[in-house]
Design a protein around this motif. Structure first.
Motif, mmCIF file in Angstrom:
data_model
loop_
_atom_site.group_PDB
_atom_site.id
_atom_site.type_symbol
_atom_site.label_atom_id
_atom_site.label_comp_id
_atom_site.label_asym_id
_atom_site.label_seq_id
_atom_site.Cartn_x
_atom_site.Cartn_y
_atom_site.Cartn_z
ATOM 1 N N VAL A 25 0.858 -1.190 0.000
ATOM 2 C CA VAL A 25 0.000 0.000 0.000
ATOM 3 C C VAL A 25 0.892 1.237 0.000
ATOM 4 O O VAL A 25 2.026 1.202 0.475
ATOM 5 C CB VAL A 25 -0.939 0.044 1.221
ATOM 6 N N VAL A 34 2.051 -4.967 3.161
ATOM 7 C CA VAL A 34 1.090 -5.291 4.213
ATOM 8 C C VAL A 34 0.713 -6.770 4.204
ATOM 9 O O VAL A 34 0.253 -7.295 5.205
ATOM 10 C CB VAL A 34 -0.184 -4.429 4.140
ATOM 11 N N SER A 54 -6.037 -6.881 14.599
ATOM 12 C CA SER A 54 -6.337 -5.834 13.636
ATOM 13 C C SER A 54 -5.073 -5.393 12.899
ATOM 14 O O SER A 54 -4.017 -5.240 13.512
ATOM 15 C CB SER A 54 -6.931 -4.646 14.404
ATOM 16 N N GLY A 55 -5.175 -5.240 11.600
ATOM 17 C CA GLY A 55 -4.048 -4.746 10.819
ATOM 18 C C GLY A 55 -3.084 -5.826 10.370
ATOM 19 O O GLY A 55 -2.065 -5.529 9.752
ATOM 20 N N SER A 56 -3.392 -7.099 10.641
ATOM 21 C CA SER A 56 -2.443 -8.152 10.277
ATOM 22 C C SER A 56 -2.501 -8.500 8.792
ATOM 23 O O SER A 56 -1.668 -9.250 8.307
ATOM 24 C CB SER A 56 -2.688 -9.401 11.128
ATOM 25 N N GLY A 57 -3.489 -7.979 8.083
ATOM 26 C CA GLY A 57 -3.530 -8.194 6.636
ATOM 27 C C GLY A 57 -4.591 -9.181 6.180
ATOM 28 O O GLY A 57 -4.587 -9.611 5.024
ATOM 29 N N LYS A 58 -5.529 -9.507 7.057
ATOM 30 C CA LYS A 58 -6.570 -10.487 6.700
ATOM 31 C C LYS A 58 -7.455 -9.958 5.569
ATOM 32 O O LYS A 58 -7.660 -10.620 4.556
ATOM 33 C CB LYS A 58 -7.445 -10.792 7.934
ATOM 34 N N SER A 59 -7.968 -8.746 5.764
ATOM 35 C CA SER A 59 -8.868 -8.190 4.746
ATOM 36 C C SER A 59 -8.135 -7.939 3.442
ATOM 37 O O SER A 59 -8.658 -8.206 2.364
ATOM 38 C CB SER A 59 -9.482 -6.875 5.229
ATOM 39 N N VAL A 60 -6.914 -7.405 3.540
ATOM 40 C CA VAL A 60 -6.160 -7.111 2.326
ATOM 41 C C VAL A 60 -5.935 -8.393 1.527
ATOM 42 O O VAL A 60 -6.087 -8.414 0.307
ATOM 43 C CB VAL A 60 -4.825 -6.415 2.667
ATOM 44 N N GLU A 192 -15.378 -10.907 8.643
ATOM 45 C CA GLU A 192 -15.985 -10.586 9.932
ATOM 46 C C GLU A 192 -17.490 -10.338 9.809
ATOM 47 O O GLU A 192 -17.983 -9.298 10.219
ATOM 48 C CB GLU A 192 -15.304 -9.354 10.543
ATOM 49 N N HIS A 225 -11.874 -12.079 14.315
ATOM 50 C CA HIS A 225 -11.002 -11.905 15.475
ATOM 51 C C HIS A 225 -11.348 -12.937 16.532
ATOM 52 O O HIS A 225 -10.621 -13.127 17.482
ATOM 53 C CB HIS A 225 -11.308 -10.568 16.181
ATOM 54 N N VAL A 290 2.552 -0.881 9.957
ATOM 55 C CA VAL A 290 2.923 -1.155 8.573
ATOM 56 C C VAL A 290 4.180 -0.357 8.221
ATOM 57 O O VAL A 290 4.308 0.800 8.592
ATOM 58 C CB VAL A 290 1.772 -0.744 7.637
HETATM 59 N N1 LIG Z 1 -6.458 0.964 0.857
HETATM 60 C C1 LIG Z 1 -5.465 0.992 1.745
HETATM 61 N N2 LIG Z 1 -4.554 1.978 1.706
HETATM 62 C C2 LIG Z 1 -3.559 2.016 2.618
HETATM 63 N N3 LIG Z 1 -3.383 1.115 3.582
HETATM 64 C C3 LIG Z 1 -4.246 0.100 3.666
HETATM 65 C C4 LIG Z 1 -5.341 -0.022 2.748
HETATM 66 N N4 LIG Z 1 -6.050 -1.104 3.084
HETATM 67 C C5 LIG Z 1 -5.427 -1.650 4.159
HETATM 68 N N5 LIG Z 1 -4.344 -0.929 4.491
HETATM 69 C C6 LIG Z 1 -3.413 -1.237 5.584
HETATM 70 O O1 LIG Z 1 -3.007 -2.566 5.478
HETATM 71 C C7 LIG Z 1 -2.874 -3.153 6.758
HETATM 72 C C8 LIG Z 1 -3.642 -4.441 6.829
HETATM 73 O O2 LIG Z 1 -5.016 -4.127 6.802
HETATM 74 P P1 LIG Z 1 -6.187 -5.186 6.832
HETATM 75 O O3 LIG Z 1 -7.419 -4.424 6.590
HETATM 76 O O4 LIG Z 1 -5.888 -6.317 5.940
HETATM 77 O O5 LIG Z 1 -6.148 -5.679 8.322
HETATM 78 P P2 LIG Z 1 -7.109 -6.752 8.995
HETATM 79 O O6 LIG Z 1 -6.247 -7.873 9.389
HETATM 80 O O7 LIG Z 1 -8.252 -7.037 8.108
HETATM 81 O O8 LIG Z 1 -7.554 -5.955 10.272
HETATM 82 P P3 LIG Z 1 -9.004 -5.796 10.909
HETATM 83 O O9 LIG Z 1 -9.130 -6.936 11.841
HETATM 84 O O10 LIG Z 1 -8.893 -4.510 11.632
HETATM 85 O O11 LIG Z 1 -9.994 -5.812 9.804
HETATM 86 C C9 LIG Z 1 -3.360 -2.142 7.767
HETATM 87 O O12 LIG Z 1 -2.262 -1.547 8.383
HETATM 88 C C10 LIG Z 1 -4.086 -1.131 6.932
HETATM 89 O O13 LIG Z 1 -3.925 0.145 7.464
#
Ligand SMILES: Nc1ncnc2c1ncn2[C@@H]1O[C@H](COP(=O)(O)OP(=O)(O)OP(=O)(O)O)[C@@H](O)[C@H]1O
Ligand code: SF4
Ligand SMILES: [Mg+2]
Lengths: 341, 314
Positions: A25, A34, A54-60, A192, A225, A290
């Protein structure tokens, strides 16, 4: 990069294969990683959990699989994604949009904001059918009403013409499930899906997801989570920390015999029915920001078992800790970690 | 729906009553005695008194007000003190001209603003966006009469494509009507386009970040559908407010542009009336302007109801 040694599977039973996925990102200091070398495969009919703070990269990870990460601010740096043998990374935006709906569908966390307030819920279901199955307005309406009925929305014919604000959170999530289910996809990614709901509604939605999966034999990636939810619905679980998979195992094995100190910490922090949870245990410290992942094992600043060899060099490789169990801990052979019993 | 409309119309009645009072009363506050003004500097006291009586200026205020309101409702807005024409006739001549001009200007502004806003919102931060943003800042900053003069200089005097001034009624010659309308409408439309672009670009950018847009993409909808349907219906809400204000302003406030292009619209009538303190004409114009504003508001509310089901009556 290291990769998960894949659990032996023939092509016919594997729906999705992710190999060495790297996602970056754009931050103020340039591109930051990420998701770092994520590999896994998803079997037909399997429910794969992804857990992690949170922020571990699951959604990404999941949004990248579906091609939904915003372009320009994010990029898939490397990796292959194979869906039923088809290489997704070779597809352009238009071809990806043909995949989303009939092959991969998503359910998101926020039922309150994930539906468009300006259109009826019925239309939001029916448009998927018009887009992918070429149904007419009338046909798509009839099918949408069936779907509403299937996901347990009472009075489906009347509810078809109502707007999202006329639905409760749980009912909206049912609508989201109906949208995801519309074209009977091969994979449903649920990010989630129950986090924002209260406990009873959460249980109902989980039950619905389970039923639907049983009915259609689809594969599900379930991000959460909540280890309690994981225990409820998943067959196999991946644990993510700071953009990497740090452990992966079938559900029971992971809970009873964790092979990574981070997972041990998560289990210890899990509130349990059989004990008073006034003194909530949690892993000390915070996950790294990150762009500032520590050298060596990324978990080492928070690890109770840290040794000098953990603190520098490249991240430890993901190693086999059993036939179907992987871990990214250098000391997994010497450590005996506590699971649940 | 019908009940909603009726209710909305009924709620405007108190507003209208208040406005008629103010319109009627404002004129009394203007310094100077219209009877004296009309009679001219050489008039005798008797002549002034006669004029005052003819105009009913000597009767009790409430009676004057009541007379004015009842005849206004019957379509009689009195007679101009100067031209001796019926006010309703002057306004009736000028209003269609102003409406044509406002309509054309609005059309032009939308044709420019909507695509420009969409492109610059989707390509945020790129050069296209920067050019569009600069363009709309200019469009807002430049005075419209100046823009009008520049257009005349370019398109009429230099290129000779379009007439510089004047107006031809549609019934007389549709083509001439159009060619005469283009430059003033463009002049007015550009200012409107600049404002609308800025507003719409902002709201599109906001809507693009909404979760439901991600849902729309997750369903596999094509880009055109995501933007044209899911984004635009939500992003249009603030635009409608701006457009409502713009129509009102265009109908009453195109004074300078009408002057530059010699368009015989309401603005021209208003200027003439104000400079000569032609009270009945001023009253008529303000009344019409208020009616237009009320109707516009009503339309805006209806469109809101369409765009946002939450405010729709059930
Ligand atoms: N569009 C984006 N632009 C910049 N940074 C991003 C973007 N999407 C995600 N990130 C960053 O990537 C990292 C991983 O985010 P992600 O959403 O995958 O976390 P997660 O594991 O799903 O957390 P959560 O449990 O909070 O949903 C985070 O630090 C987030 O800030
Ligand atoms: S590698 Fe070292 S620091 Fe990392 S989890 Fe294992 S013991 Fe802890
Ligand atoms: Mg997430």
């Amino acid at each position: 990069m290291t990769r998960t040694l894949p659990v032996a599977r023939t092509a016919a039973t594997t729906t999705l294969e992710v190999e060495d996925l790297v996602v970056e990102v754009l931050t103020e200091d340039g591109w930051a990683t990420v998701v770092d070398g994520v590999s896994f495969s998803l079997g037909r009919g399997e429910t794969l959990g992804i857990v992690g703070e949170s922020g571990s990269g699951k959604s990404v990870t999941c949004l990248s699989i579906a091609g939904l990460m915003p372009p320009r601010q994010t990029r898939v740096r490397a990796g292959t994604l194979r869906l039923l043998g088809q290489d997704l990374t070779a597809l352009d935006q238009r071809q990806m949009s043909d995949i989303r709906g009939p092959k991969i569908a998503m359910i998101f966390q926020e039922p309150m904001s994930s539906l468009n307030p300006a259109f009826t819920v019925g239309d939001q279901i029916a448009e998927v059918l018009r887009r992918h199955e070429g149904l007419s307005r009338k046909e798509s309406k009839a099918r949408a009403i069936e779907l509403l009925d299937r996901v347990g929305v009472p009075n489906p014919a009347r509810r078809f013409g109502q707007y999202p604000f006329e639905f409760s959170g749980g009912m909206r999530q049912r609508v989201m499930i109906a949208i995801a289910l519309a074209c009977t996809p091969d994979i449903i990614i649920a990010d989630e899906p129950t986090t924002a709901l209260d406990v009873t509604v959460q249980a109902q939605i989980l039950e619905l997801l389970r039923e639907i999966q049983r009915e259609h034999g689809m594969s599900v990636i379930f991000i959460t989570h909540d280890l309690g939810v994981v225990a409820d619905v998943c067959d196999r679980v991946l644990v993510m920390y700071a953009g990497q998979i740090v452990e992966g195992a079938p559900l029971d094995e992971l809970f009873e015999d964790p092979q990574h100190p981070y997972m041990e910490g998560l289990l210890a922090a899990m509130p349990r029915m059989d004990q008073r949870t006034d003194a909530l245990v949690s892993i000390p410290g915070h996950p790294p920001q990150v762009g500032a992942f520590p050298a060596g094992c990324r978990f080492h600043p928070r690890c109770a078992y840290v040794r000098p060899q953990c603190t520098d060099g490249a991240a430890p490789p993901l190693e086999q800790a059993g036939p179907t169990h992987t871990t990214r801990c250098l000391r997994h052979l010497e450590l005996t970690l506590r699971g649940t019993t | 729906m019908l009940r909603f409309l009726l209710l909305r119309v009924l709620t405007t009645i108190p507003v209208l009553v208040l406005v008629t009072f103010v319109v009627f009363g404002l004129v009394l506050l203007i310094p100077g005695d219209p009877a004296v003004t009309i009679a001219g500097p050489d008039a005798t006291v008797e002549q002034v008194a006669a004029i005052r009586e003819r105009l009913g200026l000597d009767r009790p205020l409430l009676v004057q007000y009541w007379d004015w309101v009842t005849s206004a409702m019957a379509g009689d807005l009195g007679t101009s003190l100067y031209t001796s024409r019926a006010v309703a006739t002057s306004i009736g001549d000028a209003l269609p001209v102003s409406m044509a001009l406002a309509g054309a200007a609005l059309l032009i502004s939308l044709v420019i603003a909507v695509p420009m806003a969409i492109v610059s919102a989707l390509r945020r931060g790129t050069w296209v966006d920067r050019v569009a943003t600069l363009g709309s800042s200019l469009g807002i900053a430049l005075p419209s009469f100046w823009l009008g003069l520049v257009f005349v200089l370019i398109f009429s005097l230099t290129l000779g494509w379009l007439p510089a001034t004047g107006y031809v009624p549609f019934a007389q010659d549709p083509v001439a009507w159009l060619t005469h309308l283009v430059l003033p409408a463009l002049t007015l439309g550009i200012a409107g386009a600049a404002e609308s672009t800025r507003q719409l670009r902002g709201s599109i950018i906001g809507v693009l970040q909404q979760d439901y847009v991600r849902t729309a993409r997750a369903k596999g909808l094509r880009g055109r559908m995501v933007v044209g349907k899911h984004v635009m219906k939500n992003a249009s809400v603030p635009l409608v407010t701006v457009l409502g204000l713009q129509i009102t302003a265009l109908l009453g406030g195109a004074v300078l542009v009408e002057q530059v292009f010699g368009v015989p619209g309401l603005g021209q009538v208003a200027i003439a009336a104000v400079t000569t303190r032609d009270i009945p004409v001023i009253q008529g114009i303000v009344l019409i302007a208020v009616l237009v504003a009320v109707v516009c508001n009503l339309l805006v509310d209806l469109v809101y109801g369409y765009l946002n089901p939450k405010v729709r009556p059930r």
